[in-house]
Design a protein around this motif. Structure first.
Motif, short mmCIF file in Angstrom:
data_model
loop_
_atom_site.label_atom_id
_atom_site.label_comp_id
_atom_site.label_asym_id
_atom_site.label_seq_id
_atom_site.Cartn_x
_atom_site.Cartn_y
_atom_site.Cartn_z
N VAL A 190 0.82 -1.21 0.00
CA VAL A 190 0.00 0.00 0.00
C VAL A 190 0.85 1.26 0.00
CG1 VAL A 190 -1.96 -1.12 1.10
CG2 VAL A 190 -0.17 -0.11 2.50
N GLY A 191 0.23 2.35 -0.44
CA GLY A 191 0.96 3.60 -0.60
C GLY A 191 0.59 4.69 0.39
N LYS A 192 -0.26 4.37 1.38
CA LYS A 192 -0.66 5.39 2.36
C LYS A 192 -0.56 4.83 3.78
CE LYS A 192 -3.84 7.96 -0.65
NZ LYS A 192 -5.23 8.40 -0.87
N PRO A 193 0.05 5.58 4.70
CA PRO A 193 0.21 5.08 6.07
C PRO A 193 -1.10 4.79 6.80
CG PRO A 193 1.68 6.93 5.67
CD PRO A 193 0.77 6.84 4.48
N LYS A 194 -2.18 5.41 6.39
CA LYS A 194 -3.46 5.19 7.10
C LYS A 194 -3.89 3.72 7.07
CE LYS A 194 -5.55 8.01 4.24
NZ LYS A 194 -6.59 8.87 3.61
N PHE A 195 -3.38 2.96 6.11
CA PHE A 195 -3.77 1.56 6.02
C PHE A 195 -3.06 0.67 7.02
CE2 PHE A 195 -5.36 3.22 2.09
CZ PHE A 195 -6.61 2.62 2.04
N ARG A 196 -2.22 1.28 7.83
CA ARG A 196 -1.67 0.53 8.96
C ARG A 196 -2.78 0.11 9.91
NH1 ARG A 196 3.38 4.70 9.38
NH2 ARG A 196 4.74 3.59 7.93
N LEU A 197 -3.94 0.73 9.76
CA LEU A 197 -5.12 0.29 10.50
C LEU A 197 -5.36 -1.20 10.33
CD1 LEU A 197 -7.91 0.95 11.96
CD2 LEU A 197 -8.83 1.19 9.63
N TRP A 198 -5.13 -1.71 9.14
CA TRP A 198 -5.39 -3.13 8.87
C TRP A 198 -4.45 -4.02 9.68
CZ3 TRP A 198 -6.21 -3.62 2.84
CH2 TRP A 198 -7.37 -2.90 2.50
N GLN A 199 -3.18 -3.67 9.73
CA GLN A 199 -2.26 -4.49 10.49
C GLN A 199 -2.53 -4.36 11.99
OE1 GLN A 199 1.97 -3.71 10.05
NE2 GLN A 199 2.36 -5.92 10.11
N ARG A 200 -2.91 -3.17 12.42
CA ARG A 200 -3.29 -2.99 13.82
C ARG A 200 -4.49 -3.87 14.17
NH1 ARG A 200 -2.15 1.24 16.81
NH2 ARG A 200 -4.32 1.48 17.47
N SER A 201 -5.38 -4.06 13.21
CA SER A 201 -6.62 -4.79 13.47
C SER A 201 -6.45 -6.29 13.30
CB SER A 201 -7.72 -4.29 12.52
OG SER A 201 -7.94 -2.90 12.70
N TRP A 202 -5.70 -6.72 12.28
CA TRP A 202 -5.64 -8.15 11.94
C TRP A 202 -4.25 -8.75 12.04
CZ3 TRP A 202 -8.78 -5.28 8.11
CH2 TRP A 202 -10.13 -5.25 8.49
N GLY A 203 -3.29 -7.93 12.46
CA GLY A 203 -1.97 -8.38 12.86
C GLY A 203 -1.33 -9.43 11.98
N ARG A 204 -0.95 -10.54 12.60
CA ARG A 204 -0.16 -11.56 11.92
C ARG A 204 -0.94 -12.38 10.91
NH1 ARG A 204 3.55 -13.78 16.98
NH2 ARG A 204 4.62 -11.78 17.37
N THR A 205 -2.23 -12.17 10.80
CA THR A 205 -2.97 -12.87 9.75
C THR A 205 -2.59 -12.31 8.37
OG1 THR A 205 -4.91 -11.41 9.79
CG2 THR A 205 -4.91 -13.29 11.31
N ILE A 206 -1.95 -11.13 8.33
CA ILE A 206 -1.37 -10.59 7.10
C ILE A 206 0.10 -10.98 7.11
CG2 ILE A 206 -0.89 -8.51 5.75
CD1 ILE A 206 -3.26 -7.17 7.23
N ASP A 207 0.51 -11.84 6.17
CA ASP A 207 1.86 -12.40 6.22
C ASP A 207 2.93 -11.41 5.82
OD1 ASP A 207 1.43 -15.43 6.80
OD2 ASP A 207 -0.09 -14.91 5.32
N ARG A 208 2.58 -10.47 4.95
CA ARG A 208 3.53 -9.41 4.59
C ARG A 208 2.77 -8.11 4.41
NH1 ARG A 208 7.73 -8.77 -0.60
NH2 ARG A 208 8.14 -6.54 -0.22
N MET A 209 3.27 -7.04 5.02
CA MET A 209 2.67 -5.72 4.86
C MET A 209 3.77 -4.75 4.46
SD MET A 209 -0.50 -4.36 5.96
CE MET A 209 -1.20 -2.72 5.93
N THR A 210 3.66 -4.18 3.27
CA THR A 210 4.66 -3.24 2.77
C THR A 210 3.99 -1.91 2.50
OG1 THR A 210 5.94 -5.01 1.75
CG2 THR A 210 6.33 -2.78 0.93
N VAL A 211 4.51 -0.85 3.11
CA VAL A 211 3.98 0.50 2.94
C VAL A 211 5.07 1.38 2.34
CG1 VAL A 211 2.93 2.49 4.07
CG2 VAL A 211 2.53 0.19 4.98
N ARG A 212 4.82 1.90 1.15
CA ARG A 212 5.78 2.78 0.50
C ARG A 212 5.04 3.87 -0.23
NH1 ARG A 212 9.81 -1.82 -1.94
NH2 ARG A 212 10.92 -2.25 0.01
N ARG A 213 5.48 5.09 -0.05
CA ARG A 213 4.84 6.21 -0.72
C ARG A 213 5.20 6.29 -2.21
NH1 ARG A 213 2.39 9.82 2.68
NH2 ARG A 213 2.86 9.61 4.90
N ASP A 214 6.30 5.69 -2.58
CA ASP A 214 6.75 5.67 -3.97
C ASP A 214 6.08 4.51 -4.69
OD1 ASP A 214 8.15 5.25 -6.37
OD2 ASP A 214 10.01 6.05 -5.53
N ASP A 215 5.09 4.81 -5.55
CA ASP A 215 4.33 3.74 -6.20
C ASP A 215 5.18 2.92 -7.16
OD1 ASP A 215 1.80 3.72 -5.07
OD2 ASP A 215 1.07 5.35 -6.33
N ALA A 216 6.19 3.51 -7.78
CA ALA A 216 7.05 2.75 -8.68
C ALA A 216 7.83 1.69 -7.90
CB ALA A 216 8.00 3.69 -9.41
#
Length: 346
Positions: free
Chosen positions: A153-179
């Motif tokens: 994902v490209g926006k920090p606000k989606f850290r909500l998902w990891q806060r909510s569902w934690g380790r059920t997401i095996d990889r979470m990558t947040v970068r503002r640079d879409d390329a």
């Protein structure tokens, strides 16, 4: 027979350390129950792409010359340019949370309760606290079935998902640079076997807010997304990936005019693309024609959740992806809970 395939959905998601809700605020879900397949999967992986702020009008303005890969995607798969957002909102975080829970927004009527769209609040909340109850998701369902997921994902606000569902997401990558984020998605496809990936692309939304959703800068941002999609599709033609991945492409909202999309009563904000491309997906098919018994094109309206025949909505993604993987719908979800949206003719 219902089509199943690997679904790619470009979407907005991010990760933060979680501050647990008070025990009295959210009921405990109890021990997670194992999830078993309801049918044989038609694919090994799903890639969902959510292009933030992608307006169907932009594809018309750019034409095939300006957005060749997006136009080819729609021509070669099953699609509509007249899908809808959730009823209550045309904002990023509410719609994306509906995309992964299959719920409406309004918590008082069974929704996920994420009505806000600000990073500061997203970093202090969980979906469960917003809903006043435990909320399952696409990720918890996959995890309970022993399947893997990754979010880019490209926006920090989606850290909500990891806060909510934690380790059920095996990889979470947040970068503002879409390329860079796009390269991470392609690398992950080449190196890892996962059942689902969710990719959020922020570029068009950022350009629209800065210069206007009818500006040349906005259209240039859509052209950049088109180039990213082209590189992704080339990756999917590599040995080992060819014929195994179905991509689902949609958006959290459209864009009418000016620099805002907050007015949920404006049709340009409500209207989004919904498209699928992959093994078994009908080529060049209209989604409303494929689903004429249980989906109806909304014309210029935004039908309510009580509509006798609903439109295709962006929030169909969660349960469509699970259906393609042979898994049941998200627990307590509403949108496409019957998993009756099909991508191929009988």
């Amino acid at each position: 027979m219902r089509t199943r395939a690997t679904v790619l959905l470009l979407a907005s998601v991010l990760a933060l350390p979680t501050t647990p809700a008070p025990a009295s605020a959210v009921p405990s879900p109890g021990a997670p129950q194992p999830v078993t397949r309801t049918a044989d999967p038609a694919t090994g992986s799903v890639l969902v792409i959510s292009v933030d702020g992608l307006s169907p009008r932009a594809l018309t303005q750019l034409g095939r010359a300006g957005a060749p890969h997006l136009h080819r995607f729609l021509r070669q798969g099953a699609s509509t340019r007249n899908a809808r957002t959730v009823v209550e909102s045309t904002s990023t975080l509410p719609n994306h949370t509906s995309m992964v829970t299959g719920r409406r927004v309004d918590a008082s009527t069974g929704g996920h309760g994420v009505t806000w769209n600000h990073t500061a609040q997203a970093e202090a909340e969980t979906v469960h606290r917003a809903a006043g109850e435990h909320v399952d998701s696409l990720f918890t369902t996959l995890d309970a079935a022993g399947a893997e997921s990754a979010v880019f994902v490209g926006k920090p606000k989606f850290r909500l998902w990891q806060r909510s569902w934690g380790r059920t997401i095996d990889r979470m990558t947040v970068r503002r640079d879409d390329a860079r984020l796009a390269r991470a998605v392609r690398r992950d496809l080449r190196r890892h076997r996962r059942e689902l990936r969710f990719w959020h692309v922020a570029t068009p939304d950022r350009a629209g807010h800065r210069a206007g959703f009818r500006s040349r800068r906005y259209l240039a941002a859509v052209e950049q997304v088109d180039a990213m999609l082209g590189r992704l599709l080339r990756t999917l033609r590599r040995p080992g990936l060819r014929g195994t991945v179905t991509v689902l492409l949609t958006s959290d909202h459209g864009a009418h005019a000016g620099r805002s999309h907050d007015d949920e009563a404006t049709r340009g904000n409500q209207r989004v693309i919904f498209a699928a491309l992959g093994p078994g997906v009908s080529r060049g098919a209209d989604l409303y024609a494929l689903n004429s018994d249980h989906r109806r094109a909304p014309g210029r309206s935004q039908p309510g959740y009580d509509a006798e025949v609903p439109p295709v909505r962006n929030a169909e993604v969660a349960n469509l992806a699970l259906d393609l993987l042979g898994l049941p719908a998200v627990a307590d979800s509403e949108i496409n809970a019957a998993q009756d949206l099909v991508l191929t003719s009988p």
